[in-house]
Design an enzyme around this catalytic site. Structure first.
Site, PDB file in Angstrom:
ATOM      1  N   ASN A 119       0.862  -1.192   0.000  1.00 40.22           N
ATOM      2  CA  ASN A 119       0.000   0.000   0.000  1.00 40.22           C
ATOM      3  C   ASN A 119       0.903   1.248   0.000  1.00 40.22           C
ATOM      4  OD1 ASN A 119      -1.955   1.924   0.277  1.00 40.22           O
ATOM      5  ND2 ASN A 119      -2.957   0.981   2.049  1.00 40.22           N
ATOM      6  N   LEU A 125       1.977   8.569   2.747  1.00 43.12           N
ATOM      7  CA  LEU A 125       1.226   9.477   3.623  1.00 43.12           C
ATOM      8  C   LEU A 125       1.777   9.407   5.049  1.00 43.12           C
ATOM      9  CD1 LEU A 125      -1.241  11.314   4.250  1.00 43.12           C
ATOM     10  CD2 LEU A 125      -2.611   9.241   4.502  1.00 43.12           C
ATOM     11  N   TYR A 126       1.936   8.197   5.576  1.00 46.37           N
ATOM     12  CA  TYR A 126       2.369   8.052   6.970  1.00 46.37           C
ATOM     13  C   TYR A 126       3.797   8.584   7.149  1.00 46.37           C
ATOM     14  CZ  TYR A 126      -1.714   4.954   7.050  1.00 46.37           C
ATOM     15  OH  TYR A 126      -2.983   4.451   6.924  1.00 46.37           O
TER      16      TYR A 126
HETATM   17  C1  LIG Z   1      -4.371   6.340   1.656  1.00 46.32           C
HETATM   18  C2  LIG Z   1      -5.566   7.310   1.608  1.00 46.32           C
HETATM   19  C3  LIG Z   1      -6.123   7.430   3.017  1.00 46.32           C
HETATM   20  C4  LIG Z   1      -5.073   8.683   1.132  1.00 46.32           C
HETATM   21  O1  LIG Z   1      -6.164   9.571   1.172  1.00 46.32           O
HETATM   22  P1  LIG Z   1      -6.282  10.842   0.178  1.00 46.32           P
HETATM   23  O2  LIG Z   1      -7.380  11.699   0.666  1.00 46.32           O
HETATM   24  O3  LIG Z   1      -6.352  10.393  -1.218  1.00 46.32           O
HETATM   25  O4  LIG Z   1      -4.875  11.532   0.474  1.00 46.32           O
HETATM   26  P2  LIG Z   1      -4.442  13.054   0.191  1.00 46.32           P
HETATM   27  O5  LIG Z   1      -5.144  13.588  -0.995  1.00 46.32           O
HETATM   28  O6  LIG Z   1      -4.527  13.818   1.460  1.00 46.32           O
HETATM   29  O7  LIG Z   1      -2.900  12.809  -0.159  1.00 46.32           O
HETATM   30  C5  LIG Z   1      -2.015  12.596   0.919  1.00 46.32           C
HETATM   31  C6  LIG Z   1      -0.811  11.812   0.547  1.00 46.32           C
HETATM   32  O8  LIG Z   1      -1.140  10.441   0.359  1.00 46.32           O
HETATM   33  C7  LIG Z   1      -0.230   9.886  -0.572  1.00 46.32           C
HETATM   34  N1  LIG Z   1      -0.997   9.430  -1.740  1.00 46.32           N
HETATM   35  C8  LIG Z   1      -2.323   9.600  -1.973  1.00 46.32           C
HETATM   36  N2  LIG Z   1      -2.671   8.993  -3.127  1.00 46.32           N
HETATM   37  C9  LIG Z   1      -1.542   8.440  -3.625  1.00 46.32           C
HETATM   38  C10 LIG Z   1      -1.245   7.675  -4.772  1.00 46.32           C
HETATM   39  N3  LIG Z   1      -2.183   7.342  -5.658  1.00 46.32           N
HETATM   40  N4  LIG Z   1       0.023   7.259  -4.953  1.00 46.32           N
HETATM   41  C11 LIG Z   1       0.999   7.570  -4.055  1.00 46.32           C
HETATM   42  N5  LIG Z   1       0.775   8.300  -2.948  1.00 46.32           N
HETATM   43  C12 LIG Z   1      -0.477   8.732  -2.745  1.00 46.32           C
HETATM   44  C13 LIG Z   1       0.737  11.005  -0.968  1.00 46.32           C
HETATM   45  O9  LIG Z   1       1.823  10.972  -0.051  1.00 46.32           O
HETATM   46  C14 LIG Z   1      -0.117  12.234  -0.734  1.00 46.32           C
HETATM   47  O10 LIG Z   1       0.636  13.370  -0.500  1.00 46.32           O
HETATM   48  P3  LIG Z   1       1.197  14.248  -1.751  1.00 46.32           P
HETATM   49  O11 LIG Z   1       0.003  14.528  -2.610  1.00 46.32           O
HETATM   50  O12 LIG Z   1       1.757  15.441  -1.082  1.00 46.32           O
HETATM   51  O13 LIG Z   1       2.201  13.364  -2.412  1.00 46.32           O
HETATM   52  C15 LIG Z   1      -6.667   6.838   0.622  1.00 46.32           C
HETATM   53  O14 LIG Z   1      -6.065   6.572  -0.625  1.00 46.32           O
HETATM   54  C16 LIG Z   1      -7.432   5.613   1.066  1.00 46.32           C
HETATM   55  O15 LIG Z   1      -8.380   5.703   1.840  1.00 46.32           O
HETATM   56  N6  LIG Z   1      -7.051   4.432   0.544  1.00 46.32           N
HETATM   57  C17 LIG Z   1      -7.786   3.213   0.762  1.00 46.32           C
HETATM   58  C18 LIG Z   1      -7.758   2.762   2.197  1.00 46.32           C
HETATM   59  C19 LIG Z   1      -6.356   2.645   2.727  1.00 46.32           C
HETATM   60  O16 LIG Z   1      -5.438   2.210   2.061  1.00 46.32           O
HETATM   61  N7  LIG Z   1      -6.220   3.019   4.009  1.00 46.32           N
HETATM   62  C20 LIG Z   1      -4.984   2.889   4.722  1.00 46.32           C
HETATM   63  C21 LIG Z   1      -5.021   1.592   5.446  1.00 46.32           C
HETATM   64  S1  LIG Z   1      -3.543   1.336   6.374  1.00 46.32           S
END
Ligand SMILES: CC(C)(COP(=O)(O)OP(=O)(O)OC[C@H]1O[C@@H](n2cnc3c(N)ncnc32)[C@H](O)[C@@H]1OP(=O)(O)O)[C@@H](O)C(=O)NCCC(=O)NCCS
Length: 150
Positions: A119, A125-126
């Protein structure tokens, strides 16, 4: 961007919470919110929260609000943003709110989180918040820690 806040999941917003889901290709990364709400009932130290953008629930988090008895640290057990609201900064803002909530509790010296090994979005993100991999694998997931105080 809308103001992002956490609100406890109660009878009033459970249905809204149950409607949130990640993209289909992300479903192996996080349990369904129905499962997380069941888990929340059995976990004495963690509470379920909606992540709100103004008045709309855009995501969900289940996390410790007091130290987890088995190791004395604060775990973030579940974290997700609904597919409709991803890529808009709510993951970042939601995680910042979760971390602030935990850091405000007494005895919060370390925050722990884990993710399915491939993931990469969650990992990025973390790490952007200072989490670092510990080398541990628990339940098949990569564990990361954020040190709050020495
Ligand atoms: C992971 C998740 C929470 C990110 O949420 P999001 O609202 O899309 O995130 P943001 O728009 O705030 O982006 C934050 C950061 O996440 C990371 N990120 C988000 N989408 C990404 C992608 N497709 N590829 C790589 N990094 C990504 C990046 O670090 C990004 O920061 P940046 O834009 O400065 O590079 C979301 O994709 C999600 O809910 N995924 C499915 C569930 C999951 O995996 N949960 C975590 C379980 S441990």
């Amino acid at each position: 961007m809308a103001n992002t806040v956490l609100k406890l999941i109660t009878a009033e917003n459970t249905d809204e919470c149950l409607q949130l889901k990640p993209r289909e290709d992300q479903q192996r990364f996080v349990a369904a919110n129905a499962n997380s709400l069941e888990k929340a009932k059995k976990e004495p130290t963690s509470r379920p929260f909606g992540i709100y953008a103004d008045d709309i629930m855009v995501g969900f988090a289940l996390f410790d609000v007091e130290p987890y008895p088995e190791d004395g640290y604060f775990w973030i057990c579940r974290f997700m943003i609904d597919e409709r609201y991803q890529g808009k900064g709510y993951g970042k803002a939601g995680l910042a709110a979760v971390l602030q909530h935990q850091k405000n509790q007494t005895d919060c010296t370390k925050i722990r989180i884990s993710h399915v090994p491939d993931n990469t979005a969650a990992n990025r993100l973390y790490k952007s918040f200072g989490f670092a991999e510990t080398g541990e694998v628990i339940g098949g997931e990569t564990v990361l820690d954020l040190i709050v105080a020495e």
